[in-house]
Design an enzyme around this catalytic site. Sequence first.
Site, PDB file in Angstrom:
ATOM      1  N   ASN A 133       0.866  -1.218  -0.130  1.00 56.79           N
ATOM      2  CA  ASN A 133       0.045   0.129   0.033  1.00 56.79           C
ATOM      3  C   ASN A 133       0.906   1.264   0.090  1.00 56.79           C
ATOM      4  OD1 ASN A 133      -2.565   1.236  -0.093  1.00 56.79           O
ATOM      5  ND2 ASN A 133      -2.472   1.532   2.193  1.00 56.79           N
ATOM      6  N   ASP A 151       7.983  -8.677   3.665  1.00 57.65           N
ATOM      7  CA  ASP A 151       6.739  -9.297   4.269  1.00 57.65           C
ATOM      8  C   ASP A 151       6.853  -9.720   5.414  1.00 57.65           C
ATOM      9  OD1 ASP A 151       4.306  -9.791   4.565  1.00 57.65           O
ATOM     10  OD2 ASP A 151       3.943 -10.919   2.851  1.00 57.65           O
ATOM     11  N   SER A 179      -4.973   2.715  17.765  1.00 50.93           N
ATOM     12  CA  SER A 179      -5.922   3.533  17.167  1.00 50.93           C
ATOM     13  C   SER A 179      -7.088   3.998  18.181  1.00 50.93           C
ATOM     14  CB  SER A 179      -6.733   3.034  16.000  1.00 50.93           C
ATOM     15  OG  SER A 179      -7.909   3.339  15.581  1.00 50.93           O
ATOM     16  N   TYR A 194     -10.919  -4.322  11.858  1.00 48.25           N
ATOM     17  CA  TYR A 194      -9.750  -3.543  12.230  1.00 48.25           C
ATOM     18  C   TYR A 194      -9.439  -3.141  13.509  1.00 48.25           C
ATOM     19  CZ  TYR A 194      -7.064   0.766  12.117  1.00 48.25           C
ATOM     20  OH  TYR A 194      -6.093   1.667  12.626  1.00 48.25           O
ATOM     21  N   LYS A 220      -6.379  -3.905  16.776  1.00 49.50           N
ATOM     22  CA  LYS A 220      -5.721  -3.018  17.311  1.00 49.50           C
ATOM     23  C   LYS A 220      -6.042  -3.450  18.861  1.00 49.50           C
ATOM     24  CE  LYS A 220      -3.861  -0.709  14.099  1.00 49.50           C
ATOM     25  NZ  LYS A 220      -2.461  -0.816  13.935  1.00 49.50           N
ATOM     26  N   TYR A 241      -4.162   6.836  17.817  1.00 54.19           N
ATOM     27  CA  TYR A 241      -4.317   8.155  16.893  1.00 54.19           C
ATOM     28  C   TYR A 241      -5.998   8.205  16.762  1.00 54.19           C
ATOM     29  CZ  TYR A 241      -0.285   6.052  14.582  1.00 54.19           C
ATOM     30  OH  TYR A 241       1.048   5.281  14.579  1.00 54.19           O
ATOM     31  N   PHE A 242      -6.021   9.534  16.436  1.00 53.32           N
ATOM     32  CA  PHE A 242      -7.453   9.701  15.894  1.00 53.32           C
ATOM     33  C   PHE A 242      -7.417   9.726  14.522  1.00 53.32           C
ATOM     34  CE2 PHE A 242      -8.041   9.716  20.588  1.00 53.32           C
ATOM     35  CZ  PHE A 242      -9.360   9.557  20.673  1.00 53.32           C
ATOM     36  N   ASN A 243      -7.701  11.044  13.662  1.00 58.33           N
ATOM     37  CA  ASN A 243      -7.717  10.642  12.382  1.00 58.33           C
ATOM     38  C   ASN A 243      -6.611  11.627  11.652  1.00 58.33           C
ATOM     39  OD1 ASN A 243     -10.431  10.262  13.366  1.00 58.33           O
ATOM     40  ND2 ASN A 243     -10.770   9.647  11.335  1.00 58.33           N
ATOM     41  N   ASN A 257      -9.999   6.558   3.477  1.00 57.48           N
ATOM     42  CA  ASN A 257     -10.053   7.682   4.480  1.00 57.48           C
ATOM     43  C   ASN A 257     -10.829   8.897   3.754  1.00 57.48           C
ATOM     44  OD1 ASN A 257      -8.338   6.191   5.873  1.00 57.48           O
ATOM     45  ND2 ASN A 257      -6.821   7.338   5.649  1.00 57.48           N
ATOM     46  N   LEU A 258     -11.414   9.680   4.216  1.00 53.23           N
ATOM     47  CA  LEU A 258     -12.135  10.831   4.119  1.00 53.23           C
ATOM     48  C   LEU A 258     -11.363  11.859   3.285  1.00 53.23           C
ATOM     49  CD1 LEU A 258     -14.904  12.394   3.792  1.00 53.23           C
ATOM     50  CD2 LEU A 258     -14.152  13.413   6.088  1.00 53.23           C
ATOM     51  N   ASP A 298     -19.050   2.166  11.419  1.00 52.76           N
ATOM     52  CA  ASP A 298     -18.449   3.627  11.534  1.00 52.76           C
ATOM     53  C   ASP A 298     -18.980   3.894  13.100  1.00 52.76           C
ATOM     54  OD1 ASP A 298     -17.159   4.427   9.230  1.00 52.76           O
ATOM     55  OD2 ASP A 298     -18.883   5.194   8.428  1.00 52.76           O
TER      56      ASP A 298
END
Length: 338
Positions: free
Chosen positions: A35, A58, A125, A150, A154, A178-180, A200-201, A299
């Site tokens: 990614n 990997d 997260s 996901y 975490k 973390y937040f965003n 992501n947004l 969400d």
Amino acid sequence: MKILVTGGLGFIGSHTTVELQNKGFEVVIIDDLSNSSEKVLDGIVAITGKKPQFEKLDLKEKSKVEDFFKRHQDIAGVIHFAASKAVGESVEKPLLYYENNIGTLVYLLKEISKQQRASFIFSSSCTVYGQADKMPITEDAPVKAAESPYGNTKQIGEEIIQETCKVTPAINAIALRYFNPMGAHLTAEIGELPIGVPQNLVPFITQTGAGIREQISVFGGDYPTEDGTCIRDYIHVVDLAKAHVVALERLLNAKNEENYEVFNVGTGKGSSVLEAIQSFERVSGKKLNYKIVGRREGDIMTAYADTTKANKVLGWKAESTLDEAMKSAWVWEQKIRK
């Protein structure tokens, strides 16, 4: 000191590598390029004037992880980013997430537990809190049943590290929740490079602004929030990267009070999805084509951080505003389109 950064060519990893090199650390990056792109190295060099060591590897291949640590016996600290990170994809492909996010963590911990002293920073997260009962969210908020595979990886990851630290005094670890993260380096040499459809947004916003996508879907307009959309704590990626360096230095200098600690990393301010869109419209001068659609599975409605602990204990504070972070993301988007 030599620091291993796993997933170091990814979004947060590359910005953290820059901050580490700017502080004089020697960085070795492991990345499988699933990614990310090797071209990110050029951006890191352009900013810092130094090329980190890079190994395409990997981490799911246990023998290769063992071989890496045999060859690099002078690693003073590990910052572990390498993981799959999309909530929606994790709901569709849970086994991929458990293999990639849990197995690799175990292999890394097995190797560093052989060292006399190991410093380990874990990329966690705010998803571990689920839908928290109170805002802002403190580190003492209960960890709730995960809303997605996901988020569960975490939670499990933190448990594995905590239990390992209990019986391995040589390991000192900090989990950063973390937040965003959003934005890009102010030089526009590195930034977020989503492969395929962004998860992501903010990349969705900037790609729509750049005309790559016709429309942005806003998932849910009927939440009990001020404008009906989800609320998040958007933090500039450079602020987040600096938090990793500060946390690592805390461990390397033996300033930690326990050998497992947890810190929230956010701005302490919640912004709705529509406020993020309005921020983009302000900094870009463009109107965004968006449509409110149904809610998305997995969400959370509202999540923003209480950052008191990180501010006081680490001496770290987020400095950039939402508009500053959004502007850097837009400048980066325009650059990569050229």
